[in-house]
Design a protein around this motif. Structure first.
Motif, PDB file in Angstrom:
ATOM      1  N   PHE A 378     -44.997  16.987   1.211  1.00 53.14           N
ATOM      2  CA  PHE A 378     -46.629  16.837   1.258  1.00 53.14           C
ATOM      3  C   PHE A 378     -47.090  16.908   2.682  1.00 53.14           C
ATOM      4  O   PHE A 378     -46.717  15.828   3.715  1.00 53.14           O
ATOM      5  CB  PHE A 378     -47.132  15.789   0.343  1.00 53.14           C
ATOM      6  N   TYR A 396     -58.210  11.565   8.983  1.00 53.73           N
ATOM      7  CA  TYR A 396     -57.545  10.530   9.445  1.00 53.73           C
ATOM      8  C   TYR A 396     -58.013   9.307  10.222  1.00 53.73           C
ATOM      9  O   TYR A 396     -57.822   8.346  10.394  1.00 53.73           O
ATOM     10  CB  TYR A 396     -56.461  11.119  10.214  1.00 53.73           C
ATOM     11  N   PHE A 417     -47.585   5.955  -1.572  1.00 49.96           N
ATOM     12  CA  PHE A 417     -47.744   7.477  -1.554  1.00 49.96           C
ATOM     13  C   PHE A 417     -47.980   7.828  -0.194  1.00 49.96           C
ATOM     14  O   PHE A 417     -48.616   8.699   0.320  1.00 49.96           O
ATOM     15  CB  PHE A 417     -48.996   7.811  -2.501  1.00 49.96           C
ATOM     16  N   CYS A 418     -46.880   7.352   0.757  1.00 41.91           N
ATOM     17  CA  CYS A 418     -46.931   7.792   2.037  1.00 41.91           C
ATOM     18  C   CYS A 418     -46.745   9.113   2.476  1.00 41.91           C
ATOM     19  O   CYS A 418     -46.716   9.858   3.470  1.00 41.91           O
ATOM     20  CB  CYS A 418     -46.331   6.949   2.823  1.00 41.91           C
ATOM     21  N   GLY A 419     -46.015   9.969   1.475  1.00 43.79           N
ATOM     22  CA  GLY A 419     -45.653  11.490   1.694  1.00 43.79           C
ATOM     23  C   GLY A 419     -45.037  11.409   3.075  1.00 43.79           C
ATOM     24  O   GLY A 419     -43.778  10.553   2.944  1.00 43.79           O
ATOM     25  N   THR A 422     -47.735  10.230   7.500  1.00 43.35           N
ATOM     26  CA  THR A 422     -48.820  10.829   8.410  1.00 43.35           C
ATOM     27  C   THR A 422     -49.772   9.470   8.534  1.00 43.35           C
ATOM     28  O   THR A 422     -50.233   9.127   9.577  1.00 43.35           O
ATOM     29  CB  THR A 422     -49.537  11.865   7.859  1.00 43.35           C
ATOM     30  N   GLU A 438     -42.740   6.086  -1.290  1.00 45.68           N
ATOM     31  CA  GLU A 438     -43.031   7.452  -1.498  1.00 45.68           C
ATOM     32  C   GLU A 438     -41.897   7.998  -2.591  1.00 45.68           C
ATOM     33  O   GLU A 438     -40.732   7.611  -2.336  1.00 45.68           O
ATOM     34  CB  GLU A 438     -43.100   8.392  -0.337  1.00 45.68           C
ATOM     35  N   ILE A 439     -42.258   8.774  -3.593  1.00 46.14           N
ATOM     36  CA  ILE A 439     -41.189   9.409  -4.554  1.00 46.14           C
ATOM     37  C   ILE A 439     -40.293  10.442  -4.115  1.00 46.14           C
ATOM     38  O   ILE A 439     -39.224  10.373  -4.653  1.00 46.14           O
ATOM     39  CB  ILE A 439     -41.926   9.636  -6.052  1.00 46.14           C
ATOM     40  N   GLY A 464     -38.764   5.444  -3.746  1.00 46.74           N
ATOM     41  CA  GLY A 464     -39.305   4.646  -4.882  1.00 46.74           C
ATOM     42  C   GLY A 464     -40.538   5.429  -5.759  1.00 46.74           C
ATOM     43  O   GLY A 464     -41.329   5.865  -5.299  1.00 46.74           O
ATOM     44  N   ASP A 465     -40.371   5.029  -7.124  1.00 42.98           N
ATOM     45  CA  ASP A 465     -41.461   5.496  -7.896  1.00 42.98           C
ATOM     46  C   ASP A 465     -42.552   4.294  -8.051  1.00 42.98           C
ATOM     47  O   ASP A 465     -42.282   3.366  -8.836  1.00 42.98           O
ATOM     48  CB  ASP A 465     -40.649   5.924  -9.411  1.00 42.98           C
ATOM     49  N   LEU A 466     -43.739   4.499  -7.570  1.00 40.60           N
ATOM     50  CA  LEU A 466     -44.559   3.739  -7.699  1.00 40.60           C
ATOM     51  C   LEU A 466     -45.305   3.655  -9.211  1.00 40.60           C
ATOM     52  O   LEU A 466     -45.935   2.343  -9.599  1.00 40.60           O
ATOM     53  CB  LEU A 466     -45.665   3.855  -6.766  1.00 40.60           C
ATOM     54  N   ASN A 467     -45.056   4.407 -10.120  1.00 42.79           N
ATOM     55  CA  ASN A 467     -45.070   4.121 -11.503  1.00 42.79           C
ATOM     56  C   ASN A 467     -44.346   3.129 -12.158  1.00 42.79           C
ATOM     57  O   ASN A 467     -44.550   2.988 -13.395  1.00 42.79           O
ATOM     58  CB  ASN A 467     -45.407   5.495 -12.217  1.00 42.79           C
ATOM     59  N   ASP A 486     -52.925   6.366  -1.286  1.00 37.57           N
ATOM     60  CA  ASP A 486     -53.281   7.911  -1.493  1.00 37.57           C
ATOM     61  C   ASP A 486     -52.595   8.433  -2.494  1.00 37.57           C
ATOM     62  O   ASP A 486     -51.681   9.351  -2.127  1.00 37.57           O
ATOM     63  CB  ASP A 486     -52.798   8.299   0.045  1.00 37.57           C
ATOM     64  N   ASN A 488     -51.598  11.058  -6.040  1.00 33.71           N
ATOM     65  CA  ASN A 488     -51.960  12.232  -6.185  1.00 33.71           C
ATOM     66  C   ASN A 488     -52.975  12.201  -7.527  1.00 33.71           C
ATOM     67  O   ASN A 488     -53.361  11.136  -7.807  1.00 33.71           O
ATOM     68  CB  ASN A 488     -50.749  13.150  -6.428  1.00 33.71           C
TER      69      ASN A 488
HETATM   70  C1  SAM Z   1     -52.038  12.976  -1.904  1.00 32.84           C
HETATM   71  S1  SAM Z   1     -50.130  12.811  -1.459  1.00 32.84           S
HETATM   72  C2  SAM Z   1     -50.425  11.706   0.045  1.00 32.84           C
HETATM   73  C3  SAM Z   1     -49.465  11.734   0.958  1.00 32.84           C
HETATM   74  C4  SAM Z   1     -49.890  11.173   2.417  1.00 32.84           C
HETATM   75  N1  SAM Z   1     -50.384   9.873   2.315  1.00 32.84           N
HETATM   76  C5  SAM Z   1     -50.289  12.074   3.400  1.00 32.84           C
HETATM   77  O1  SAM Z   1     -51.553  11.713   3.434  1.00 32.84           O
HETATM   78  O2  SAM Z   1     -49.794  12.861   3.874  1.00 32.84           O
HETATM   79  C6  SAM Z   1     -49.552  11.956  -2.830  1.00 32.84           C
HETATM   80  C7  SAM Z   1     -47.956  11.375  -2.406  1.00 32.84           C
HETATM   81  O3  SAM Z   1     -47.742  10.629  -3.490  1.00 32.84           O
HETATM   82  C8  SAM Z   1     -46.430  11.015  -3.938  1.00 32.84           C
HETATM   83  N2  SAM Z   1     -46.279  10.498  -5.207  1.00 32.84           N
HETATM   84  C9  SAM Z   1     -46.690  11.109  -6.443  1.00 32.84           C
HETATM   85  N3  SAM Z   1     -46.152  10.337  -7.374  1.00 32.84           N
HETATM   86  C10 SAM Z   1     -45.823   9.091  -7.012  1.00 32.84           C
HETATM   87  C11 SAM Z   1     -45.244   7.904  -7.316  1.00 32.84           C
HETATM   88  N4  SAM Z   1     -44.823   7.886  -8.892  1.00 32.84           N
HETATM   89  N5  SAM Z   1     -44.352   7.216  -6.720  1.00 32.84           N
HETATM   90  C12 SAM Z   1     -44.506   7.196  -5.191  1.00 32.84           C
HETATM   91  N6  SAM Z   1     -44.929   8.513  -4.697  1.00 32.84           N
HETATM   92  C13 SAM Z   1     -45.382   9.109  -5.492  1.00 32.84           C
HETATM   93  C14 SAM Z   1     -46.470  12.247  -3.686  1.00 32.84           C
HETATM   94  O4  SAM Z   1     -44.942  13.011  -3.463  1.00 32.84           O
HETATM   95  C15 SAM Z   1     -47.254  12.649  -2.552  1.00 32.84           C
HETATM   96  O5  SAM Z   1     -46.418  12.678  -1.270  1.00 32.84           O
END
Ligand code: SAM
Length: 564
Positions: A378, A396, A417-419, A422, A438-439, A464-467, A486, A488
């Protein structure tokens, strides 16, 4: 992070399409009888609609004034669009009855004839049959596909009116979904005016086109439908059709070099001698699934660079060779990837990826740092609005301002949700340590690489899965001073909300691409969830909408919460 079984259902409050009527209301008790609750599945994906499509729970309770009027399916109505609502749909009211109907592609001020297509709870959906008089702020759409394409729905609306409508939507959602009063928002100046985007075309750094065996045609051209190759399409899915693709030769939202690649592929992929076939979503036969184009900037030269990613159902590089020869001749193309997705699903994420030409990633600059972007990671899609160094309030910088780091290197940042890291990495310079979660493993790999590439040593990224967090989450890092979240579109899971309310970090910066789920989560964090015995402990300090996606219904928001 430990794996725990899937969580249970979650109750949230939904609002009704006539919400704009209550916009100025300060007393939420007036609205609440109209606000039915509905059950949500784990993904919460459909909650992206504040105007829930869940008619099961849309029965008005006693004390409501049910509207006895209901238009019949197929009935035509003369309507005037009042405003834009969820998914950019035009909100209209039937004369005299005030009954709400929603119409895709109706724009504010437009008078039109609409045909009722379906009932959705207590409102109806109509399709436009004929425009009687144009919208208030009408402009000619520069794109030839604008009236069909599902991407840009508001190209016919002057840009100032587009951003105004988005700002209004966020405001309404914060009041009605977030349960904040208008007075509270006004007196504390919580709602900030939307930041428009300086450029309204060619702003997208990533586009994903689909190959299809069924070309979508407008009604007037349906007679021209042909079979076989003539019916193949490469473009964007027609709205509401998973199986039909609107063929496009050019997209005004992407960069010029990306359009050159699209044109080069369009020029030859149907040639029978190449033996290429689009993947058929019914028979599950066929090779080409998607064409993903990503535009970045070379870290050293500052010149544009392009990644082309073919998503195919199997690995047959010899079949892609002729296309490869054509596109690699375009100077900006520095990377050609091939993601293999052999599943019947039609997503662009591959199980394996191959590098067919050049590098396997491209770069982009953001706030003085260089970021490496791979095919599946992402990255904010509007580079201009995310990284434009000439403009003060871009995404940013807004996030950095909200985070309010002292800059003495003493604070801990948790970047959820750090992707590709960034946000965390742009904050790392002023923090003691950044912990990112981040997942997607590839995104985590990119985040680690990005830290290295920029000489940042005080950042740790964990996949890891934040859910699915459990009690052990948070044991591996010190208590953060600032949490960045941040997520999705589905927003945050209740487990994460609970965790954050227990953690009590002094500040949370909530970045969202879905103001409906954002408003819901702000409600939980500030007001708690009474039926679950959860108490909120934050106060909402600011909500800043940012237009990252001109001509589309999408809205980005940066919100600041402080511990009470
Ligand atoms: C809106 S993006 C934000 C990315 C980053 N913060 C950025 O600005 O580039 C959301 C991110 O959450 C991740 N994501 C979605 N579901 C997730 C989960 N259950 N656990 C962890 N990360 C997750 C996605 O892969 C994606 O990279």
């Amino acid at each position: 992070m430990a794996n725990v079984p899937s969580h249970g259902l979650r109750h949230v409050t939904a609002i009704r399409p006539w919400l704009p009527t209550f916009r100025r209301s300060t007393s939420l008790t007036i609205m609440r009888p109209w606000l039915p609750t509905f059950r949500r599945s784990t993904s919460l994906a459909s909650l992206s609609s504040p105007y829930t499509e869940d008619s099961e729970h849309a029965q008005p309770k006693s004390g409501d004034k049910p509207n006895s009027y209901f238009p019949k399916r197929g009935q035509t109505l003369e309507l005037v669009c009042e405003s834009l609502a969820f998914k950019g749909k035009g909100l209209c009211k039937v004369a005299e009855t005030g009954f709400v109907v929603m119409c895709d592609r109706a724009l504010p001020g437009e008078r039109f004839v609409g045909r009722v297509t379906r009932r959705k709870g207590t409102y109806a959906e109509v399709t436009k049959v004929e425009t009687i008089s144009p919208p208030w702020d009408f402009v000619d759409a520069p794109c030839e596909y604008a009236s069909y394409c599902g991407g840009c729905k508001t190209q016919n609306l002057i840009y100032e009116a587009q951003v105004k409508a988005k700002e209004q939507q966020v405001h309404e959602l914060i009041i009605n979904f977030g349960k904040f009063s208008h007075t509270e928002l006004e007196s504390l100046s919580i709602m900030k005016p939307i930041v428009p985007c300086e450029i309204q075309f060619h702003y997208r750094n990533k586009m994903e086109f689909s190959f299809g065996s069924q070309k979508w045609l407008p009604k007037e051209k349906l007679m021209e439908r042909q079979d076989g190759i003539e019916n193949y399409a490469l473009g964007l899915h027609a709205p509401g059709f998973f199986d039909k693709v609107l063929n496009v030769d050019k997209c005004l939202l992407q960069s010029e070099p990306a359009n050159m690649v699209l044109a080069a592929v369009q020029d030859c992929w149907r040639d029978p001698q190449l033996g290429l076939s689009p993947y058929d979503v019914y028979s599950h036969v066929g090779f080409l699934k998607h064409l993903m184009l990503r535009t970045g900037r070379n870290a050293e030269t500052g010149l544009r660079e392009l990644m082309v990613n073919f998503v195919t159902s199997s690995y047959k590089p010899e079949l892609l060779k002729p296309l490869l020869e054509k596109i690699s001749a375009i100077p900006e193309v520095v990377s050609v990837m091939n993601n293999i997705n052999s599943s019947v699903g039609n997503t662009s994420l591959g199980e394996v990826e191959y590098n067919l030409y050049g590098k396997s990633s491209i770069t982009e600059n953001l706030r003085g740092l260089t970021f490496q972007i791979s095919a599946n990671s992402f990255f904010q899609t509007n580079t201009h609005q995310a990284c434009n160094v000439t403009k003060a309030e871009v995404l940013y910088e807004l996030i950095e301002d909200c985070a309010g780091l002292r800059g003495d290197g003493s604070e801990i940042v948790l970047d959820l949700f750090c992707g590709t890291g960034t946000i965390g990495l742009t904050l790392a310079r002023r923090a003691k340590h950044v912990y990112g979660y981040e997942i997607i493993p590839q995104a985590i790999a990119d985040a680690c690489l990005n830290a290295k590439l920029n000489g940042i040593q005080n950042a740790t990224f964990v996949q890891g899965d934040l859910n699915k967090i459990d009690e052990s989450f948070g044991k591996n890092f010190p208590k953060p001073d600032i949490v960045i979240s941040d997520p999705n579109r589905p927003g945050m899971h209740m487990k994460l909300i609970r965790y954050l309310l227990k953690l009590k970090a002094p500040r949370i910066v909530y970045v969202s691409c879905n103001p409906a789920t954002c408003a819901r989560d702000l409600d939980y964090l500030c007001h708690g969830v009474t039926e679950k015995g959860i108490e909120g402990c934050y106060k909402l300090k600011s909500v800043q909408p940012v237009d990252m996606f001109p001509h589309t219904p999408h809205i980005e928001c940066v919100c600041l919460l402080e511990l009470r």
